[in-house]
Design a protein around this motif. Structure first.
Motif, short mmCIF file in Angstrom:
data_model
loop_
_atom_site.label_atom_id
_atom_site.label_comp_id
_atom_site.label_asym_id
_atom_site.label_seq_id
_atom_site.Cartn_x
_atom_site.Cartn_y
_atom_site.Cartn_z
N LEU A 171 0.80 -1.25 0.23
CA LEU A 171 0.11 -0.23 -0.08
C LEU A 171 1.02 1.43 0.06
O LEU A 171 0.65 2.22 -0.71
CB LEU A 171 -1.10 0.24 1.14
N ARG A 172 2.04 1.56 0.34
CA ARG A 172 2.26 2.46 0.90
C ARG A 172 3.66 2.57 -0.35
O ARG A 172 3.94 3.71 -0.75
CB ARG A 172 3.78 2.34 2.30
N GLU A 173 3.90 1.46 -1.23
CA GLU A 173 5.94 1.97 -1.99
C GLU A 173 4.90 1.71 -3.73
O GLU A 173 5.40 2.16 -4.12
CB GLU A 173 6.42 1.07 -1.84
N MET A 174 3.92 0.92 -3.54
CA MET A 174 3.71 0.21 -5.57
C MET A 174 3.51 1.30 -6.22
O MET A 174 4.34 1.34 -6.81
CB MET A 174 2.06 -0.72 -5.03
N ALA A 175 3.31 2.44 -5.59
CA ALA A 175 2.51 3.10 -6.66
C ALA A 175 3.55 4.80 -6.92
O ALA A 175 3.74 4.44 -8.19
CB ALA A 175 1.39 4.34 -6.42
N ALA A 176 4.34 4.70 -6.37
CA ALA A 176 5.82 4.86 -6.83
C ALA A 176 7.19 4.73 -7.47
O ALA A 176 7.13 5.26 -9.24
CB ALA A 176 6.34 5.45 -5.27
N TRP A 177 6.58 2.69 -7.77
CA TRP A 177 7.34 1.77 -8.88
C TRP A 177 6.28 1.96 -9.68
O TRP A 177 7.28 0.78 -10.91
CB TRP A 177 7.62 0.90 -7.58
N GLY A 178 5.16 1.43 -10.11
CA GLY A 178 4.35 1.70 -10.88
C GLY A 178 2.72 1.59 -10.80
O GLY A 178 2.31 2.38 -10.15
N THR A 179 2.07 1.14 -11.14
CA THR A 179 0.31 0.29 -11.04
C THR A 179 0.56 0.02 -9.79
O THR A 179 1.53 -0.74 -8.56
CB THR A 179 0.28 -0.91 -11.31
N ALA A 180 -0.66 0.95 -8.73
CA ALA A 180 0.11 1.37 -7.21
C ALA A 180 -1.31 -0.30 -7.24
O ALA A 180 -2.24 -1.11 -7.74
CB ALA A 180 -0.90 2.42 -7.28
N ALA A 181 -1.28 -0.46 -5.58
CA ALA A 181 -1.72 -1.54 -4.73
C ALA A 181 -3.57 -0.90 -5.62
O ALA A 181 -3.42 0.02 -4.62
CB ALA A 181 -1.22 -2.16 -3.58
N PRO A 182 -4.54 -1.75 -4.95
CA PRO A 182 -5.39 -1.78 -5.33
C PRO A 182 -6.37 -1.34 -3.96
O PRO A 182 -5.74 -1.14 -3.24
CB PRO A 182 -6.61 -2.76 -5.56
N ASP A 183 -7.53 -0.52 -4.06
CA ASP A 183 -8.12 0.47 -2.42
C ASP A 183 -8.24 -0.92 -2.30
O ASP A 183 -8.98 -2.07 -2.58
CB ASP A 183 -9.03 1.15 -2.96
#
Ligand code: SF4
Lengths: 479, 227
Positions: A171-183
């Motif tokens: 939740l914290r990191e995925m968005a910064a590397w590409g596709t974000a974690a789902p809500d």
């Protein structure tokens, strides 16, 4: 990833911190025992296991004793199959070669298959310094990378993380590397794996360069072999246009037919499966199928030094199954980070000091990070006598002139850790008993002075295991 | 090539000073008395092992194969599949006939995409592969003891990417392609071909060692054993 093994505390200090971490110990215990039991069952299915083990050992010994011959043969066959071979004497050179090869493609991103060799040389960090982003695609490596953390096990690098921690990291990191974690991501392993699938698929479908290691490199045919479970390996080995494989020179095996040994022993000793879900082999390039450019980087980085030691040489037989980690009572309590090396556990305790020399404090302490119980030797599918090498390295540390105080410190710090509660003491005593005749009355070298004034603990005639076996046999006979 | 090549080879040779100069690689004996087979071969074992990996398995008679393919694809709810260029048309004929007459035909588009990739860039793009519901292929060898299916890019198997990107893989194994054990498979296969050994669907145990099927490869493997 900014974490690094360099400058980590020596084993005893790290072990003391790790053993105080209840969560870590719980995770480790559960994991090592689960894999250990599965392995025993899978190995038990093959009635010729000891013969497979002897054959695997012999094949590796043949290769090592004639490594120059096999390396030249490997180079010739890879080249004939359309690949290019590069030789890297050390980590810096390997990193430079890979960086240049990536630059030549004009790309600034690449996907990676889990590989110990690239961790050993710090490739991700070197690429980052050159403005190239390396994405780890193994689920556990992804967890480690996103968590800005270090792997703690050869096979299951994120073994020290539980599901709640993994959810938080995603939740914290995925968005910064590409596709974000789902809500609304839950900590259900299925949901976490799905999040990783979506996150990584975007990378696989768009990235043009991949970096891998290899489990085996067949000299006769030039074939490289990668065993894996998730399919991320297949993705990296199939989809990109350029594939760069960084492979330690000891991964060579002579012939294609030799693979039948290791394809039986590696999966069974490693994950306890009859076969891992996916194995890929490739020989140079195949027109119309997979990467059209293939580079093999042959890595020395200290391996030729290990080869020069006739006792320690056997560490190069290692096929990285991690069975010795899962069986090791010391690893079980400390986890992989305490070893301060990409190669943790019993194999790390002999490989790291050999690759890097025993000059440093950490390297000098590693040969003492063991109870010499011999379990690692028993499970090793290529029969590496780890206790023998540990004792050999202790002698080396001890005889390194003028280092007496240092040696005593390293040995005693490790001993203190082993001796500081009753249970461990019991364990250590049983362990020592089964260490055959390895324990002398007076320790060799500068440590000898210590034993002149102190008695080594008495060693029971019979180890716990021997006692147990005799007892079980007796029971069977009676019934 | 580079200075490092000579340097590494020289270091290796120096490290091996203890190896007698007259010793040749074959002089280092390798005992090969391990078993060629563990004696549990055959289709029954293959089925057992595949099911152990949670693959879906059916045994079918040769003339019932097209019906079995159609039934599998229908159970799955597939509307479009990809197949290697040389997959026998008959294998998927029943399925296309059945859905061909349906009202959904227009929505489904071309239900069978043939991958004609032959090294000159005519193969399907990744987008197309990502959009299909599954893939149907044959195989080169199947290993009973370990439940492993090996693809070598030969007849009816196509490029490696075909069996990688779609989420569902329906694989046809002929009885005469089944070998007992790993040594026989290694001996039968040609290392010059790119090989994919598949033992069950993609799986990970990285999260608290809970097995989860599928992170990247096909999450479902269905096998039809013919004959
Ligand atoms: S030393 Fe042996 S048991 Fe340990 S990882 Fe290597 S091959 Fe496996």
């Amino acid at each position: 990833m900014t974490g690094t093994f360099l400058g980590m505390p020596t084993f005893p200090e790290a072990a003391r911190a790790a053993t105080a971490d209840a969560q870590l110990r719980h995770n480790l215990r559960k994991a090592t025992h689960t894999i250990r039991d599965k392995r025993a069952e899978a190995v038990g299915e093959l009635d010729d296991w000891t013969r497979l083990r002897a054959a695997g050992k012999a094949v590796k010994d043949r290769t090592l004793r004639h490594l120059d011959h096999y390396l030249e043969q490997l180079e010739a066959s890879v080249t004939a199959a359309g690949g290019q071979v590069h030789w890297a004497a050390d980590a810096a050179e390997a990193n430079r070669i890979v960086t240049d090869l990536v630059r030549a493609t004009g790309e600034r991103e690449l996907v990676k298959v889990k590989s110990m060799a690239t961790q050993e040389i710090g490739l991700n960090e070197a690429l980052e310094a050159a403005g190239i982003t390396a994405y780890e695609t193994d689920l556990a490596e992804l967890i480690v990378q996103l968590g800005d953390d270090l792997p703690s096990h050869i096979l299951v690098p994120a073994i020290h993380r539980n599901r709640a921690e993994i959810r938080e990291i995603f939740l914290r990191e995925m968005a910064a590397w590409g596709t974000a974690a789902p809500d609304g991501l839950t900590d259900d392993p299925r949901a976490l794996a799905d999040a990783a699938r979506v996150h990584l698929r975007e990378k696989f479908l768009s990235t043009k360069v991949a970096v891998s290691g290899a489990n085996f490199a067949v000299a006769e045919t030039g074939t490289l072999v990668v065993l894996e479970s998730e399919g991320n390996g297949r993705m990296c080995l199939t989809l990109p246009e350029t594939l760069i494989s960084v492979v330690g020179i000891e991964k060579t095996i002579p012939t294609w037919d030799d693979l039948d040994i290791f394809l039986q022993t590696l999966p069974r000793s490693s994950t306890g499966e009859r076969m891992n879900p996916y194995t890929s082999t490739w020989t140079g390039v195949t027109p119309g199928d997979g990467p059209q450019e293939f580079h093999l980087v042959l890595l020395d980085n200290g391996r030729s030094d290990v080869l020069a030691d006739e006792v320690g040489r056997q560490a190069l037989r290692c096929i990285r199954c991690s069975a010795c980690l899962n069986i090791c009572p010391v690893y079980e309590r400390t986890g992989g980070h305490a070893y301060g090396s990409v190669y943790p556990g019993p194999i790390g305790a002999i490989l790291t000091p050999q690759l890097k020399g025993t000059g440093g404090e950490l390297e000098a302490s590693l040969p003492y990070a063991s109870s010499l119980c011999g379990a690692c030797y028993e499970v090793c599918p290529v029969a590496i006598d780890i206790p023998e090498v540990l004792v050999h390295l202790r002698e080396e540390v001890a005889s390194a002139g003028g280092a007496g105080h240092r040696v005593e410190k390293a040995a005693m710090a490790a001993a203190e850790w082993v001796l500081d509660d009753d249970r461990r003491l019991g364990l250590a005593q049983r362990a020592v008993a089964s260490a055959r005749s390895l324990v002398p009355r007076r320790l060799p070298g500068p440590v000898g002075a210590w034993t002149d004034t102190r008695d080594l603990p008495d060693i029971p005639e019979e180890s716990f295991r021997q006692w147990w076996r005799t007892r079980e046999k007796g029971k069977r006979k009676r019934s | 090539m580079s200075g490092s090549r000579e340097q590494i080879l020289a270091r290796v040779r120096a490290a091996l000073a203890d190896v007698p100069s007259g010793e040749h690689p074959p002089d280092v004996e390798v005992p090969r008395d391990y078993a060629r087979s563990h004696g549990r071969g055959g289709a029954d074992t293959l089925v057992d092992r595949l099911e152990d990996y949670r693959a879906i398995v059916h045994r079918v008679a040769a003339d019932a194969l097209p019906d079995a393919v159609a039934a599998a694809l229908q159970r799955r709810g597939s509307r479009s599949i990809v197949v290697p260029a040389d997959l026998p048309e008959a294998w998927t004929a029943t399925w296309t006939d059945e859905i061909g007459g349906g009202a959904d035909m227009a929505a489904a588009g071309a239900p069978v995409l043939r991958d004609d990739g032959d090294g000159v860039g005519l193969g399907l793009g990744l987008g197309a592969l990502d959009a299909v519901d599954g893939v149907v292929t044959g195989c080169a060898v199947a290993i009973a003891e370990t439940g492993t299916i090996v693809l070598d890019g030969g007849e009816g198997q196509g490029r490696r990417v075909l069996t990688l990107v779609p989420d569902y893989h329906l694989c046809v194994v002929r009885a005469d392609q089944i070998v007992d054990d790993v040594p026989d498979a290694v001996a039968r296969l040609d290392p010059r071909r790119p090989l994919t050994w598949i033992s069950g669907p993609s799986a990970t145990s990285d999260i608290e060692l809970d097995r989860v099927e599928g992170v990247h490869g096909p999450r479902t493997l269905e096998v039809l054993i013919v004959g």
